[in-house]
Design a protein around this motif. Structure first.
Motif, PDB file in Angstrom:
ATOM      1  N   ARG A  78      39.774  71.342  57.239  1.00 20.46           N
ATOM      2  CA  ARG A  78      41.527  70.575  57.051  1.00 20.46           C
ATOM      3  C   ARG A  78      41.558  70.323  56.736  1.00 20.46           C
ATOM      4  O   ARG A  78      43.255  69.633  57.008  1.00 20.46           O
ATOM      5  CB  ARG A  78      40.597  69.061  57.868  1.00 20.46           C
ATOM      6  CG  ARG A  78      39.704  68.574  57.398  1.00 20.46           C
ATOM      7  CD  ARG A  78      39.472  66.372  57.942  1.00 20.46           C
ATOM      8  NE  ARG A  78      39.071  66.302  57.248  1.00 20.46           N
ATOM      9  CZ  ARG A  78      37.880  66.552  56.878  1.00 20.46           C
ATOM     10  NH1 ARG A  78      36.849  66.834  57.473  1.00 20.46           N
ATOM     11  NH2 ARG A  78      37.368  64.921  56.687  1.00 20.46           N
ATOM     12  N   VAL A  79      41.440  70.259  55.453  1.00 18.98           N
ATOM     13  CA  VAL A  79      42.663  70.045  53.739  1.00 18.98           C
ATOM     14  C   VAL A  79      42.565  71.494  53.733  1.00 18.98           C
ATOM     15  O   VAL A  79      43.053  71.152  52.545  1.00 18.98           O
ATOM     16  CB  VAL A  79      41.507  68.742  53.552  1.00 18.98           C
ATOM     17  CG1 VAL A  79      41.070  67.539  53.300  1.00 18.98           C
ATOM     18  CG2 VAL A  79      40.235  70.264  53.121  1.00 18.98           C
ATOM     19  N   SER A  80      42.187  71.894  53.927  1.00 15.85           N
ATOM     20  CA  SER A  80      42.620  73.586  54.048  1.00 15.85           C
ATOM     21  C   SER A  80      43.584  74.461  54.716  1.00 15.85           C
ATOM     22  O   SER A  80      44.164  75.645  53.898  1.00 15.85           O
ATOM     23  CB  SER A  80      41.584  74.877  53.467  1.00 15.85           C
ATOM     24  OG  SER A  80      40.853  74.045  52.452  1.00 15.85           O
ATOM     25  N   ILE A  81      44.431  73.712  55.461  1.00 19.05           N
ATOM     26  CA  ILE A  81      45.188  74.029  56.185  1.00 19.05           C
ATOM     27  C   ILE A  81      46.865  74.354  56.300  1.00 19.05           C
ATOM     28  O   ILE A  81      47.333  72.245  55.853  1.00 19.05           O
ATOM     29  CB  ILE A  81      45.324  73.958  57.134  1.00 19.05           C
ATOM     30  CG1 ILE A  81      44.146  74.276  58.165  1.00 19.05           C
ATOM     31  CG2 ILE A  81      46.208  74.758  58.619  1.00 19.05           C
ATOM     32  CD1 ILE A  81      43.445  74.189  59.476  1.00 19.05           C
ATOM     33  N   PRO A  82      46.643  75.046  54.480  1.00 13.59           N
ATOM     34  CA  PRO A  82      48.904  74.283  54.346  1.00 13.59           C
ATOM     35  C   PRO A  82      49.978  73.257  55.455  1.00 13.59           C
ATOM     36  O   PRO A  82      51.218  72.693  54.749  1.00 13.59           O
ATOM     37  CB  PRO A  82      49.657  75.468  53.474  1.00 13.59           C
ATOM     38  CG  PRO A  82      48.657  76.200  53.902  1.00 13.59           C
ATOM     39  CD  PRO A  82      47.280  75.629  54.527  1.00 13.59           C
ATOM     40  N   PHE A  83      50.300  73.996  56.506  1.00 14.43           N
ATOM     41  CA  PHE A  83      50.739  73.697  57.087  1.00 14.43           C
ATOM     42  C   PHE A  83      50.541  72.501  57.995  1.00 14.43           C
ATOM     43  O   PHE A  83      51.314  72.389  59.409  1.00 14.43           O
ATOM     44  CB  PHE A  83      51.196  74.860  58.392  1.00 14.43           C
ATOM     45  CG  PHE A  83      50.544  75.356  59.031  1.00 14.43           C
ATOM     46  CD1 PHE A  83      49.741  74.911  60.379  1.00 14.43           C
ATOM     47  CD2 PHE A  83      49.808  76.697  58.586  1.00 14.43           C
ATOM     48  CE1 PHE A  83      48.627  75.115  61.371  1.00 14.43           C
ATOM     49  CE2 PHE A  83      48.647  76.852  59.326  1.00 14.43           C
ATOM     50  CZ  PHE A  83      48.107  76.928  60.526  1.00 14.43           C
ATOM     51  N   ARG A 108      37.515  83.326  65.751  1.00 16.88           N
ATOM     52  CA  ARG A 108      36.332  83.675  64.336  1.00 16.88           C
ATOM     53  C   ARG A 108      36.829  83.756  62.701  1.00 16.88           C
ATOM     54  O   ARG A 108      37.845  83.542  62.347  1.00 16.88           O
ATOM     55  CB  ARG A 108      35.611  85.124  63.980  1.00 16.88           C
ATOM     56  CG  ARG A 108      34.278  84.652  63.542  1.00 16.88           C
ATOM     57  CD  ARG A 108      33.532  84.796  64.536  1.00 16.88           C
ATOM     58  NE  ARG A 108      32.088  84.629  63.406  1.00 16.88           N
ATOM     59  CZ  ARG A 108      30.500  84.366  63.935  1.00 16.88           C
ATOM     60  NH1 ARG A 108      30.531  83.969  64.979  1.00 16.88           N
ATOM     61  NH2 ARG A 108      29.904  84.506  62.703  1.00 16.88           N
ATOM     62  N   THR A 109      36.585  82.265  62.147  1.00 18.13           N
ATOM     63  CA  THR A 109      36.810  81.682  60.938  1.00 18.13           C
ATOM     64  C   THR A 109      36.328  83.092  60.390  1.00 18.13           C
ATOM     65  O   THR A 109      35.245  83.520  59.771  1.00 18.13           O
ATOM     66  CB  THR A 109      35.816  80.114  60.508  1.00 18.13           C
ATOM     67  OG1 THR A 109      36.579  79.404  61.535  1.00 18.13           O
ATOM     68  CG2 THR A 109      36.231  80.086  59.848  1.00 18.13           C
ATOM     69  N   GLY A 110      37.143  83.670  59.388  1.00 22.14           N
ATOM     70  CA  GLY A 110      36.960  84.384  58.360  1.00 22.14           C
ATOM     71  C   GLY A 110      36.549  83.846  56.501  1.00 22.14           C
ATOM     72  O   GLY A 110      36.177  82.980  57.185  1.00 22.14           O
ATOM     73  N   ALA A 111      36.915  85.194  55.720  1.00 25.18           N
ATOM     74  CA  ALA A 111      36.314  84.287  55.085  1.00 25.18           C
ATOM     75  C   ALA A 111      37.342  83.301  54.284  1.00 25.18           C
ATOM     76  O   ALA A 111      36.578  82.065  53.138  1.00 25.18           O
ATOM     77  CB  ALA A 111      36.354  85.800  53.905  1.00 25.18           C
ATOM     78  N   LYS A 112      38.736  83.438  54.285  1.00 23.04           N
ATOM     79  CA  LYS A 112      39.109  81.639  54.228  1.00 23.04           C
ATOM     80  C   LYS A 112      40.114  81.234  55.268  1.00 23.04           C
ATOM     81  O   LYS A 112      40.111  81.713  56.100  1.00 23.04           O
ATOM     82  CB  LYS A 112      40.464  82.602  53.433  1.00 23.04           C
ATOM     83  CG  LYS A 112      40.205  83.267  51.751  1.00 23.04           C
ATOM     84  CD  LYS A 112      40.953  83.287  51.442  1.00 23.04           C
ATOM     85  CE  LYS A 112      40.923  83.889  49.396  1.00 23.04           C
ATOM     86  NZ  LYS A 112      42.044  84.376  49.055  1.00 23.04           N
ATOM     87  N   ASP A 149      41.471  73.002  64.568  1.00 25.29           N
ATOM     88  CA  ASP A 149      40.359  72.616  64.030  1.00 25.29           C
ATOM     89  C   ASP A 149      39.470  74.005  62.937  1.00 25.29           C
ATOM     90  O   ASP A 149      38.924  74.895  63.907  1.00 25.29           O
ATOM     91  CB  ASP A 149      39.323  72.330  65.147  1.00 25.29           C
ATOM     92  CG  ASP A 149      37.666  71.647  65.258  1.00 25.29           C
ATOM     93  OD1 ASP A 149      36.786  72.222  63.996  1.00 25.29           O
ATOM     94  OD2 ASP A 149      36.655  71.663  65.950  1.00 25.29           O
ATOM     95  N   SER A 150      39.048  73.009  62.110  1.00 27.89           N
ATOM     96  CA  SER A 150      39.210  74.494  61.373  1.00 27.89           C
ATOM     97  C   SER A 150      37.709  74.829  61.191  1.00 27.89           C
ATOM     98  O   SER A 150      36.703  73.399  60.248  1.00 27.89           O
ATOM     99  CB  SER A 150      39.450  74.584  59.688  1.00 27.89           C
ATOM    100  OG  SER A 150      39.639  75.216  59.582  1.00 27.89           O
ATOM    101  N   GLY A 151      36.642  75.434  61.530  1.00 28.10           N
ATOM    102  CA  GLY A 151      35.309  74.758  61.344  1.00 28.10           C
ATOM    103  C   GLY A 151      34.676  76.446  61.133  1.00 28.10           C
ATOM    104  O   GLY A 151      35.440  76.951  60.378  1.00 28.10           O
TER     105      GLY A 151
END
Length: 559
Positions: free
Chosen positions: A371-376, A334-338, A310-312
């Protein structure tokens, strides 16, 4: 090129004169020029059209008298674009012989004005030939063999290309489009009374909400009932006519209806994507077409593992499940800048905790805004569906979920199978979210983890009147200047969040049992304030931040 925005615009007249016509579908990043040239209360669509026209290469613009905002748009364009052909067509609200004759005369005046401007000449025979060719093409055209599993209709005000493209990319068939300019223009050529016939057909399209005949608009799609799975109702902010129709339709139709309200800017695309994709997912689940079972590999120890991530906006969370739906490991960072870098970091962390290698994972499903920015990730599912699924895993009795995340809030209603029945999201505003609380904690010179326990010590009942992060901060600073206690201020902030959350939950229905998910569920002050407002307890699982990631893992296991 002539631009237009209304379906009652006689664009075929210009096409018969050899002029390129373009329906203006703006998607702008700001209203810098519009805010300077227009009143602040003008609707966002009119402002975005102004920005688009000023930046575009239009020879002219044809507008209609559909509302006051478009009339004001015409006034501003007339003053700032003196070299363009600008025309405001007065469209009658009634459809009868008198109004048809009146509108035909209005169209003729427009034709004469354009002839004088451009030097072109209108030939009624060319219009007749154009309509005849299209009529013949419509007869020869066969309906495409669409194997879509979900069929929706579009209604409301001007729907953006982004939403239509999103539906098509997800394999959804659009059965009809009743938005302002969405209808297919299929006019018959009556050569004896061509202009009269053409004008009559223009006015007799499925009416927009400004027309007197608009009371029976929903009758149009009765013929689609056997195939129609749901309706996406698009509105522009502050377009009241369409907001009224949506509320009436949702109560009467007995069909799933999603309302999407936009301001014609690119900044709201993230929430639009989440809402539309979640709606599609719920329709697919209701029809039993959501799952795509296939053979999955097992790890060296003979077991199968799947991962949900879950990329929040505030945290990135991951859960690994085995084939028995047991949680093998989870992690929260913690979600970073990318978002992609945060996802790489948590993938390594959760695999280390589980004692597994990347090749041991059969399938990875991502969710959340990133979610669309997780290549794997092998697939992605919206956080709406994932929170519903994860909540049902922790407590099958839950029917209403409140998810307060870093940048938005959601209320989700479930059925007894844990499937999403309805959901609503707040607009693109941080009010009442994790970011809001972080900002208020900094103003109070407290750590965010201290704010909840401290608020439980309150003595004076303080009301915070504004939920806007900027205005609320000013209000908190004023309270500090009055020497109010931090605990009392924090309690007032939590009460304000509870009021906003209660309103959100009421929109999907207050059905017990209740559950709260997301990082804010760790704040005991917010939880207590919401429970007092509901008059009922909230179920909080041991780690509320991983509910979405768990739901994603469950979807991975299904597949």
């Amino acid at each position: 090129m002539i631009g237009y925005v209304c379906k009652y615009t006689p664009i075929e007249v210009f096409e018969a004169m050899g002029v390129e016509i373009d329906r203006i579908q703006p998607s702008v990043t700001n209203f810098n020029q519009a805010d300077t040239l227009m009143h602040p209360n003008i609707c966002s669509f009119a402002k975005s059209v102004l920005e688009d026209v000023l930046a575009g290469d239009y020879e002219g613009i044809v507008l209609t008298t559909c509302c006051d905002s478009i009339r004001r748009l015409y006034d501003v364009l007339k003053e700032n674009c003196p070299d363009k052909f600008l025309y405001l067509l007065d469209v009658p609200r009634k459809v009868n012989d008198f109004s048809t004759e009146m509108y035909k005369n209005n169209i003729l005046k427009m034709i004469h004005a354009y002839e004088a401007y451009s030097g072109r000449t209108f030939d009624e025979q060319k219009l007749g030939d154009l309509l005849t060719r299209r009529e013949e093409a419509d007869r020869l055209r066969t309906a495409p063999k669409n194997k879509a599993s979900v069929h929706v209709g579009l209604m409301g005000a001007r729907c953006s290309k982004g939403i239509i493209n999103l539906l098509e990319d997800n394999g959804v068939e659009i059965l009809f489009d009743l938005t302002c300019t969405g209808l297919k223009r299929e006019f018959q050529a009556d050569q004896d009374r061509l202009l009269n016939s053409y004008t009559w057909q223009l006015l007799n399209q499925v009416p927009c909400m400004r027309m007197v005949k608009a009371v029976n608009r929903e009758n149009y799609f009765e013929g689609f009932r056997d195939r129609l799975d749901g309706i996406i109702y698009h509105t522009v902010k502050f377009c009241d006519n369409y907001a009224y129709e949506y509320m009436d339709m949702k109560d009467r139709l007995g069909l799933p209806v999603l309302m999407v309200e936009t301001d014609a800017t690119k900044q709201c695309e993230g929430q639009i994507r989440t809402r539309v994709e979640a709606f599609i997912e719920s329709l697919k689940i209701a029809k039993g077409t959501a799952l795509n079972h296939g053979g999955l590999k097992k790890s060296e120890d003979g077991k199968m593992y799947v991962l949900g991530i879950d990329s929040g906006s505030t945290s990135t969370n991951a859960v690994i499940l085995n084939e028995r739906k047991e949680i093998v490991a989870f992690d929260v960072v913690r979600t970073g800048a990318k978002s992609g870098e945060s996802a790489d970091r948590i993938l390594k962390g959760v695999l280390d905790k589980a004692g597994l290698k990347r090749e041991d994972i059969s399938l990875i499903v991502s969710t959340g805004y990133g979610r669309v920015s997780i290549p794997f990730a092998d697939e992605n599912v919206t956080e709406i569906s994932c929170h519903g699924r994860g909540a049902h895993y922790f407590n099958p009795k839950v029917r209403t979920i409140l998810d307060i995340g870093g940048q938005d809030s959601k209320a989700i209603r479930l059925n007894e199978n844990g499937e999403v029945v309805d959901f609503v999201m707040n607009d693109k505003c941080a009010a009442g979210t994790g970011r809001f609380l972080e900002m208020m904690a900094r103003t109070l010179e407290m750590d965010i983890s201290e704010m909840g326990p401290e608020s439980l010590k309150w003595k004076e009942d303080i009301d915070i009147s504004s939920m806007c992060s900027v205005f609320a901060e000013s209000e908190v600073i004023s309270l500090i200047a009055l020497n109010k206690e931090k605990a009392d201020i924090a309690h007032g902030l939590h009460k304000a969040i509870a009021n906003k959350s209660y309103s959100l939950m009421k929109r999907v229905g207050l059905n017990e049992a209740y559950m709260m998910t997301g990082g804010v569920a760790k704040n005991p002050g917010v939880v207590k304030a919401i429970e007092e407002k509901l008059g009922s307890s909230l179920y909080i699982c041991s780690e509320p931040e991983i509910v979405g990631a768990l739901g994603a893992a469950l979807f991975a296991l299904d597949r």
